[in-house]
Design a protein around this motif. Structure first.
Motif, PDB file in Angstrom:
ATOM      1  N   GLU A  93       0.808  -1.224   0.000  1.00 44.38           N
ATOM      2  CA  GLU A  93       0.000   0.000   0.000  1.00 44.38           C
ATOM      3  C   GLU A  93       0.837   1.269   0.000  1.00 44.38           C
ATOM      4  O   GLU A  93       0.354   2.324  -0.409  1.00 44.38           O
ATOM      5  CB  GLU A  93      -0.928  -0.009   1.221  1.00 44.38           C
ATOM      6  N   THR A  94       2.074   1.183   0.419  1.00 42.76           N
ATOM      7  CA  THR A  94       2.917   2.369   0.518  1.00 42.76           C
ATOM      8  C   THR A  94       3.872   2.528  -0.657  1.00 42.76           C
ATOM      9  O   THR A  94       4.112   3.646  -1.108  1.00 42.76           O
ATOM     10  CB  THR A  94       3.735   2.321   1.834  1.00 42.76           C
ATOM     11  N   TYR A  95       4.401   1.415  -1.185  1.00 44.72           N
ATOM     12  CA  TYR A  95       5.495   1.519  -2.145  1.00 44.72           C
ATOM     13  C   TYR A  95       5.224   0.981  -3.546  1.00 44.72           C
ATOM     14  O   TYR A  95       5.988   1.283  -4.458  1.00 44.72           O
ATOM     15  CB  TYR A  95       6.747   0.835  -1.587  1.00 44.72           C
ATOM     16  N   SER A  96       4.199   0.192  -3.754  1.00 40.88           N
ATOM     17  CA  SER A  96       3.930  -0.299  -5.103  1.00 40.88           C
ATOM     18  C   SER A  96       3.035   0.703  -5.826  1.00 40.88           C
ATOM     19  O   SER A  96       1.853   0.842  -5.526  1.00 40.88           O
ATOM     20  CB  SER A  96       3.237  -1.670  -5.059  1.00 40.88           C
ATOM     21  N   THR A  97       3.612   1.389  -6.781  1.00 43.22           N
ATOM     22  CA  THR A  97       2.867   2.391  -7.543  1.00 43.22           C
ATOM     23  C   THR A  97       1.639   1.765  -8.194  1.00 43.22           C
ATOM     24  O   THR A  97       0.541   2.323  -8.146  1.00 43.22           O
ATOM     25  CB  THR A  97       3.767   3.038  -8.605  1.00 43.22           C
ATOM     26  N   LYS A  98       1.809   0.615  -8.801  1.00 40.03           N
ATOM     27  CA  LYS A  98       0.687  -0.042  -9.479  1.00 40.03           C
ATOM     28  C   LYS A  98      -0.393  -0.477  -8.507  1.00 40.03           C
ATOM     29  O   LYS A  98      -1.577  -0.399  -8.817  1.00 40.03           O
ATOM     30  CB  LYS A  98       1.186  -1.238 -10.281  1.00 40.03           C
ATOM     31  N   TYR A  99      -0.002  -0.959  -7.339  1.00 39.36           N
ATOM     32  CA  TYR A  99      -1.010  -1.362  -6.348  1.00 39.36           C
ATOM     33  C   TYR A  99      -1.793  -0.141  -5.884  1.00 39.36           C
ATOM     34  O   TYR A  99      -3.010  -0.172  -5.783  1.00 39.36           O
ATOM     35  CB  TYR A  99      -0.352  -2.070  -5.154  1.00 39.36           C
ATOM     36  N   LYS A 100      -1.083   0.953  -5.624  1.00 39.89           N
ATOM     37  CA  LYS A 100      -1.741   2.171  -5.149  1.00 39.89           C
ATOM     38  C   LYS A 100      -2.701   2.742  -6.182  1.00 39.89           C
ATOM     39  O   LYS A 100      -3.750   3.270  -5.825  1.00 39.89           O
ATOM     40  CB  LYS A 100      -0.698   3.227  -4.760  1.00 39.89           C
ATOM     41  N   ASN A 101      -2.343   2.659  -7.470  1.00 42.89           N
ATOM     42  CA  ASN A 101      -3.233   3.255  -8.473  1.00 42.89           C
ATOM     43  C   ASN A 101      -4.205   2.244  -9.097  1.00 42.89           C
ATOM     44  O   ASN A 101      -4.931   2.558 -10.033  1.00 42.89           O
ATOM     45  CB  ASN A 101      -2.431   4.001  -9.547  1.00 42.89           C
ATOM     46  N   GLY A 102      -4.219   1.007  -8.575  1.00 37.28           N
ATOM     47  CA  GLY A 102      -5.194   0.015  -9.008  1.00 37.28           C
ATOM     48  C   GLY A 102      -4.881  -0.704 -10.302  1.00 37.28           C
ATOM     49  O   GLY A 102      -5.746  -1.376 -10.861  1.00 37.28           O
TER      50      GLY A 102
END
Length: 131
Positions: A93-102
């Motif tokens: 949730e903090t460091y994966s850009t792709k995870y954060k932006n879905g």
């Protein structure tokens, strides 16, 4: 592992149970370092658990190490170590850009191995498992 790869260059597929403890994070970082230093391609990394934060943690470490994108797989049956997120939920949730932006995607483990190995030449890939 990398000594043998220096003699005969092969691509790497890594299989990890990332999540229950942090040893796999260090192993991934070391793998990316040597893969870049020696020019050994990482074809993909499979999370042998069904914890979605584990797969996103793989992507976050890849991104942090500035390694090019590759296929990420995950065990497709639900609830296998799915609740073991001592640190990987925070990293995802903090460091994966792709995870954060879905936009983060992983593929089921069987499809992962089929897609990477179907067209690979004999003796061109080494499978590394950690856990």
């Amino acid at each position: 592992m990398f000594e043998s790869l220096k003699m005969k260059k092969r691509s790497i597929i890594l299989d990890t149970d990332i999540g229950p403890d942090c040893d796999d994070v260090g192993a991934l970082a070391v793998m990316f370092f040597y893969a870049q230093k020696l020019g050994i391609p990482v074809l993909g990394v499979n999370n042998c658990t069904s914890n979605p934060y584990g797969t996103a943690t793989i992507d976050a470490i890849r991104e942090h190490c500035k390694y090019p994108e590759f296929t990420i797989g995950a065990y497709s049956k639900p609830d296998f170590y799915a609740d073991h997120d001592r640190y990987n939920k925070y990293i995802a949730e903090t460091y994966s850009t792709k995870y954060k932006n879905g936009t983060f995607k992983s593929i089921p483990h069987v499809d992962f191995y089929r897609s990477l190995l179907a067209n690979a030449e004999d003796d061109s890939v080494i499978l590394v498992t950690i856990g």
